[in-house]
Design a protein around this motif. Structure first.
Motif, PDB file in Angstrom:
ATOM      1  N   ILE A  19       0.838  -1.201   0.000  1.00 52.91           N
ATOM      2  CA  ILE A  19       0.000   0.000   0.000  1.00 52.91           C
ATOM      3  C   ILE A  19       0.875   1.254   0.000  1.00 52.91           C
ATOM      4  CG2 ILE A  19      -1.632   1.346   1.392  1.00 52.91           C
ATOM      5  CD1 ILE A  19      -2.850  -1.372   2.250  1.00 52.91           C
ATOM      6  N   ILE A  20       1.914   1.250   0.805  1.00 52.48           N
ATOM      7  CA  ILE A  20       2.825   2.402   0.855  1.00 52.48           C
ATOM      8  C   ILE A  20       3.517   2.606  -0.488  1.00 52.48           C
ATOM      9  CG2 ILE A  20       4.982   3.242   1.903  1.00 52.48           C
ATOM     10  CD1 ILE A  20       3.968   1.927   4.537  1.00 52.48           C
ATOM     11  N   VAL A  21       3.966   1.526  -1.106  1.00 53.51           N
ATOM     12  CA  VAL A  21       4.625   1.621  -2.415  1.00 53.51           C
ATOM     13  C   VAL A  21       3.648   2.149  -3.462  1.00 53.51           C
ATOM     14  CG1 VAL A  21       5.645   0.265  -4.278  1.00 53.51           C
ATOM     15  CG2 VAL A  21       6.382  -0.113  -1.929  1.00 53.51           C
ATOM     16  N   ALA A  22       2.411   1.658  -3.443  1.00 50.33           N
ATOM     17  CA  ALA A  22       1.405   2.135  -4.398  1.00 50.33           C
ATOM     18  C   ALA A  22       1.137   3.624  -4.210  1.00 50.33           C
ATOM     19  CB  ALA A  22       0.118   1.331  -4.250  1.00 50.33           C
ATOM     20  N   ASP A  23       1.009   4.067  -2.969  1.00 48.12           N
ATOM     21  CA  ASP A  23       0.793   5.489  -2.701  1.00 48.12           C
ATOM     22  C   ASP A  23       1.992   6.322  -3.156  1.00 48.12           C
ATOM     23  OD1 ASP A  23      -1.707   5.064  -1.660  1.00 48.12           O
ATOM     24  OD2 ASP A  23      -1.073   5.166   0.438  1.00 48.12           O
ATOM     25  N   ALA A  24       3.192   5.813  -2.957  1.00 47.20           N
ATOM     26  CA  ALA A  24       4.396   6.528  -3.384  1.00 47.20           C
ATOM     27  C   ALA A  24       4.431   6.650  -4.900  1.00 47.20           C
ATOM     28  CB  ALA A  24       5.648   5.822  -2.868  1.00 47.20           C
ATOM     29  N   ILE A  25       4.040   5.601  -5.602  1.00 50.77           N
ATOM     30  CA  ILE A  25       4.014   5.648  -7.070  1.00 50.77           C
ATOM     31  C   ILE A  25       3.031   6.707  -7.545  1.00 50.77           C
ATOM     32  CG2 ILE A  25       3.319   4.357  -9.138  1.00 50.77           C
ATOM     33  CD1 ILE A  25       4.534   1.856  -7.763  1.00 50.77           C
ATOM     34  N   VAL A  26       1.840   6.747  -6.945  1.00 51.07           N
ATOM     35  CA  VAL A  26       0.839   7.756  -7.320  1.00 51.07           C
ATOM     36  C   VAL A  26       1.371   9.156  -7.039  1.00 51.07           C
ATOM     37  CG1 VAL A  26      -1.442   8.683  -6.740  1.00 51.07           C
ATOM     38  CG2 VAL A  26      -1.137   6.231  -7.062  1.00 51.07           C
ATOM     39  N   LEU A  27       2.011   9.346  -5.898  1.00 45.66           N
ATOM     40  CA  LEU A  27       2.561  10.655  -5.548  1.00 45.66           C
ATOM     41  C   LEU A  27       3.638  11.089  -6.538  1.00 45.66           C
ATOM     42  CD1 LEU A  27       2.662  12.984  -3.497  1.00 45.66           C
ATOM     43  CD2 LEU A  27       4.389  11.668  -2.269  1.00 45.66           C
ATOM     44  N   ILE A  28       4.540  10.188  -6.865  1.00 46.25           N
ATOM     45  CA  ILE A  28       5.623  10.514  -7.800  1.00 46.25           C
ATOM     46  C   ILE A  28       5.069  10.820  -9.187  1.00 46.25           C
ATOM     47  CG2 ILE A  28       7.625   9.539  -9.014  1.00 46.25           C
ATOM     48  CD1 ILE A  28       8.260   8.091  -6.308  1.00 46.25           C
ATOM     49  N   LEU A  29       4.112  10.026  -9.658  1.00 48.86           N
ATOM     50  CA  LEU A  29       3.521  10.288 -10.969  1.00 48.86           C
ATOM     51  C   LEU A  29       2.777  11.620 -10.989  1.00 48.86           C
ATOM     52  CD1 LEU A  29       2.225   6.746 -11.977  1.00 48.86           C
ATOM     53  CD2 LEU A  29       4.203   7.978 -12.900  1.00 48.86           C
ATOM     54  N   THR A  30       2.113  11.966  -9.874  1.00 54.46           N
ATOM     55  CA  THR A  30       1.430  13.258  -9.786  1.00 54.46           C
ATOM     56  C   THR A  30       2.438  14.398  -9.861  1.00 54.46           C
ATOM     57  OG1 THR A  30      -0.340  12.299  -8.456  1.00 54.46           O
ATOM     58  CG2 THR A  30      -0.081  14.691  -8.364  1.00 54.46           C
ATOM     59  N   ILE A  58       5.416  14.328 -11.262  1.00 53.95           N
ATOM     60  CA  ILE A  58       5.981  14.372 -12.616  1.00 53.95           C
ATOM     61  C   ILE A  58       5.007  15.052 -13.568  1.00 53.95           C
ATOM     62  CG2 ILE A  58       6.601  12.936 -14.601  1.00 53.95           C
ATOM     63  CD1 ILE A  58       7.795  10.928 -12.558  1.00 53.95           C
ATOM     64  N   LYS A  59       3.735  14.649 -13.535  1.00 55.82           N
ATOM     65  CA  LYS A  59       2.746  15.255 -14.423  1.00 55.82           C
ATOM     66  C   LYS A  59       2.587  16.740 -14.124  1.00 55.82           C
ATOM     67  CE  LYS A  59      -1.942  15.083 -15.995  1.00 55.82           C
ATOM     68  NZ  LYS A  59      -3.288  14.668 -15.791  1.00 55.82           N
ATOM     69  N   THR A  60       2.538  17.087 -12.846  1.00 57.57           N
ATOM     70  CA  THR A  60       2.391  18.487 -12.456  1.00 57.57           C
ATOM     71  C   THR A  60       3.575  19.304 -12.926  1.00 57.57           C
ATOM     72  OG1 THR A  60       1.076  17.865 -10.540  1.00 57.57           O
ATOM     73  CG2 THR A  60       2.097  20.039 -10.492  1.00 57.57           C
ATOM     74  N   PHE A  61       4.778  18.775 -12.805  1.00 52.37           N
ATOM     75  CA  PHE A  61       5.956  19.501 -13.252  1.00 52.37           C
ATOM     76  C   PHE A  61       5.901  19.755 -14.753  1.00 52.37           C
ATOM     77  CE2 PHE A  61      10.240  19.435 -15.082  1.00 52.37           C
ATOM     78  CZ  PHE A  61      10.735  20.606 -14.512  1.00 52.37           C
ATOM     79  N   HIS A  62       5.496  18.742 -15.522  1.00 55.36           N
ATOM     80  CA  HIS A  62       5.416  18.933 -16.975  1.00 55.36           C
ATOM     81  C   HIS A  62       4.369  19.995 -17.326  1.00 55.36           C
ATOM     82  CE1 HIS A  62       8.249  15.869 -18.116  1.00 55.36           C
ATOM     83  NE2 HIS A  62       7.623  14.969 -17.369  1.00 55.36           N
ATOM     84  N   TRP A  90      -1.477  23.964  -9.594  1.00 53.49           N
ATOM     85  CA  TRP A  90      -1.366  22.754 -10.413  1.00 53.49           C
ATOM     86  C   TRP A  90      -1.548  21.501  -9.550  1.00 53.49           C
ATOM     87  CZ3 TRP A  90      -1.575  23.487 -15.452  1.00 53.49           C
ATOM     88  CH2 TRP A  90      -1.114  24.689 -15.991  1.00 53.49           C
ATOM     89  N   LEU A  91      -0.945  21.492  -8.365  1.00 60.01           N
ATOM     90  CA  LEU A  91      -1.059  20.326  -7.487  1.00 60.01           C
ATOM     91  C   LEU A  91      -2.493  20.131  -7.012  1.00 60.01           C
ATOM     92  CD1 LEU A  91       2.202  20.595  -5.377  1.00 60.01           C
ATOM     93  CD2 LEU A  91       1.600  18.768  -6.962  1.00 60.01           C
ATOM     94  N   LEU A  92      -3.183  21.210  -6.673  1.00 61.39           N
ATOM     95  CA  LEU A  92      -4.572  21.103  -6.255  1.00 61.39           C
ATOM     96  C   LEU A  92      -5.445  20.546  -7.370  1.00 61.39           C
ATOM     97  CD1 LEU A  92      -5.081  24.359  -4.189  1.00 61.39           C
ATOM     98  CD2 LEU A  92      -5.178  22.021  -3.350  1.00 61.39           C
ATOM     99  N   ARG A  93      -5.204  20.998  -8.594  1.00 60.96           N
ATOM    100  CA  ARG A  93      -5.983  20.510  -9.734  1.00 60.96           C
ATOM    101  C   ARG A  93      -5.761  19.019  -9.922  1.00 60.96           C
ATOM    102  NH1 ARG A  93      -5.478  19.299 -15.293  1.00 60.96           N
ATOM    103  NH2 ARG A  93      -3.314  19.047 -14.725  1.00 60.96           N
ATOM    104  N   ASP A  94      -4.499  18.590  -9.886  1.00 59.11           N
ATOM    105  CA  ASP A  94      -4.185  17.173 -10.056  1.00 59.11           C
ATOM    106  C   ASP A  94      -4.722  16.351  -8.891  1.00 59.11           C
ATOM    107  OD1 ASP A  94      -2.976  17.683 -12.449  1.00 59.11           O
ATOM    108  OD2 ASP A  94      -0.939  17.590 -11.675  1.00 59.11           O
ATOM    109  N   GLY A  95      -4.682  16.892  -7.694  1.00 62.96           N
ATOM    110  CA  GLY A  95      -5.215  16.197  -6.529  1.00 62.96           C
ATOM    111  C   GLY A  95      -6.720  16.006  -6.616  1.00 62.96           C
TER     112      GLY A  95
END
Length: 70
Positions: free
Chosen positions: A20-31, A33-37, A54-59
């Motif tokens: 569960i922690i790894v899955a949450d970390a993957i979602v956070l990292i992908l968010t 990355i997408k937000t930065f782009h 941008w982070l609020l929109r993605d969240g």
């Protein structure tokens, strides 16, 4: 013999929580990355929005996706 079952239960608990922690970390990292782009593209187009916008929109999109699954 019952002691080994307790150890098995603890192992399963740690593994499931670890996944569960790894899955949450993957979602956070992908968010991030997408937000930065999107933030970088916005700066290229001279759209000066704070990174928090941008982070609020993605969240919000993530919460909607999770809500639609349940």
């Amino acid at each position: 013999m019952s002691n080994s079952h307790g150890a098995d239960n603890v192992l399963v608990l740690f593994l499931s929580n670890g996944f569960i922690i790894v899955a949450d970390a993957i979602v956070l990292i992908l968010t991030w990355i997408k937000t930065f782009h999107l933030w970088r593209e916005g700066r290229r187009l001279d759209m000066r929005l704070p990174i928090s916008t941008w982070l609020l929109r993605d969240g919000e999109l993530l919460l909607l996706a999770l809500k639609s699954r349940s």
